[in-house]
Enzyme design. Structure first.
Site, mmCIF file in Angstrom:
data_model
loop_
_atom_site.group_PDB
_atom_site.id
_atom_site.type_symbol
_atom_site.label_atom_id
_atom_site.label_comp_id
_atom_site.label_asym_id
_atom_site.label_seq_id
_atom_site.Cartn_x
_atom_site.Cartn_y
_atom_site.Cartn_z
ATOM 1 N N CYS A 1 10.303 -13.213 139.776
ATOM 2 C CA CYS A 1 9.229 -12.976 140.756
ATOM 3 C C CYS A 1 9.152 -11.468 141.006
ATOM 4 C CB CYS A 1 9.462 -13.777 142.030
ATOM 5 S SG CYS A 1 10.990 -13.393 142.913
ATOM 6 N N ASN B 1 12.841 -10.864 143.892
ATOM 7 C CA ASN B 1 14.067 -11.643 143.628
ATOM 8 C C ASN B 1 14.839 -11.973 144.913
ATOM 9 O OD1 ASN B 1 17.241 -11.411 141.883
ATOM 10 N ND2 ASN B 1 15.810 -13.085 141.787
ATOM 11 N N CYS C 1 12.925 -14.296 147.237
ATOM 12 C CA CYS C 1 12.263 -15.514 147.731
ATOM 13 C C CYS C 1 12.083 -16.540 146.611
ATOM 14 C CB CYS C 1 10.909 -15.191 148.367
ATOM 15 S SG CYS C 1 10.998 -14.039 149.759
ATOM 16 N N ARG C 2 11.034 -16.373 145.803
ATOM 17 C CA ARG C 2 10.645 -17.444 144.882
ATOM 18 C C ARG C 2 11.612 -17.674 143.733
ATOM 19 N NH1 ARG C 2 4.990 -14.815 143.718
ATOM 20 N NH2 ARG C 2 6.325 -13.011 144.141
ATOM 21 N N SER C 3 11.940 -16.599 142.975
ATOM 22 C CA SER C 3 12.755 -16.842 141.778
ATOM 23 C C SER C 3 14.185 -17.275 142.105
ATOM 24 C CB SER C 3 12.729 -15.652 140.814
ATOM 25 O OG SER C 3 13.300 -14.494 141.368
ATOM 26 N N ASP D 1 3.209 -15.634 146.544
ATOM 27 C CA ASP D 1 4.216 -14.840 147.248
ATOM 28 C C ASP D 1 4.273 -15.257 148.728
ATOM 29 O OD1 ASP D 1 5.756 -12.896 148.397
ATOM 30 O OD2 ASP D 1 4.679 -11.210 147.495
#
Ligand code: 4NP
Length: 176
Positions: A22, A25, A27-29, A138
């Protein structure tokens, strides 16, 4: 390597390596890393498919996961406490079989850096119910509900990624 990454790896001892990417690095990934690892372990693929994550930006290197991300994971029974953020390095393409971007910006950035033949895709392209170009948006500047949506999107794609990886290591997909 063949187009879908399967076939030519059957019987090889080397693990199949997936990097989730993401922007920050935090939150999402890292959420996707924790969820995908859980799915792989439940399918008995934890030793043959290796998962990590990184960001295309370096602002948060060394930091733990965003606390909203970690709390959203914890509420769903996952442990995100061991994560530390890293920035994606182009040299990693040589050490990964599949690089999965969370959104189209990350995908563009990665494809600019990628060598010929690298397998770089959107995570949600593995969700059979999502459009091919669907993104994990995001959640950083939004509220907590955004993190819950992110987790739902990741969980919806993770089974498809695990099936792809299972084929790539020559293991028939195994449903639970
Ligand atoms: P991520 O979220 O890419 O899902 O880790 C973000 C984290 C930090 C920033 C942007 C997105 N940031 O601009 O610092």
């Amino acid at each position: 390597m063949s187009v879908d990454g399967a076939g030519d790896r059957a019987g090889t001892a080397r693990p199949y390596r997936i990097c989730l990417v993401c922007l920050g690095n935090i939150c999402r990934s890292p959420m996707a890393e924790v969820v995908l690892r859980d799915v792989l372990e439940r399918r008995g693929l934890g030793d043959v498919v290796v998962v990590d994550s990184a960001g295309t930006g370096g602002w948060h290197v060394g930091e733990p996961m965003d606390e909203r991300a970690a709390e959203t994971l914890a509420a769903a029974g996952y442990d995100g406490s061991r994560h530390r953020a890293r920035r994606f390095e182009p040299a990693w393409f040589a050490e990964r079989d599949l690089v999965l971007a969370m959104d189209r910006d990350n995908l563009r950035t990665l494809r600019r850096l990628a060598p010929e033949g690298a397998d770089v895709r959107l995570l949600r392209s593995f969700d059979p119910d999502a459009p091919e170009d669907a993104e994990v948006p995001d959640p950083y500047y939004g509220g907590r509900e955004g993190f819950v949506r992110v987790l739902e999107m990741i969980e919806a794609a993770a089974e498809g990624v695990a099936e792809h990886a299972a084929r790539a290591v020559g293991r028939a997909p195994e449903r639970r």
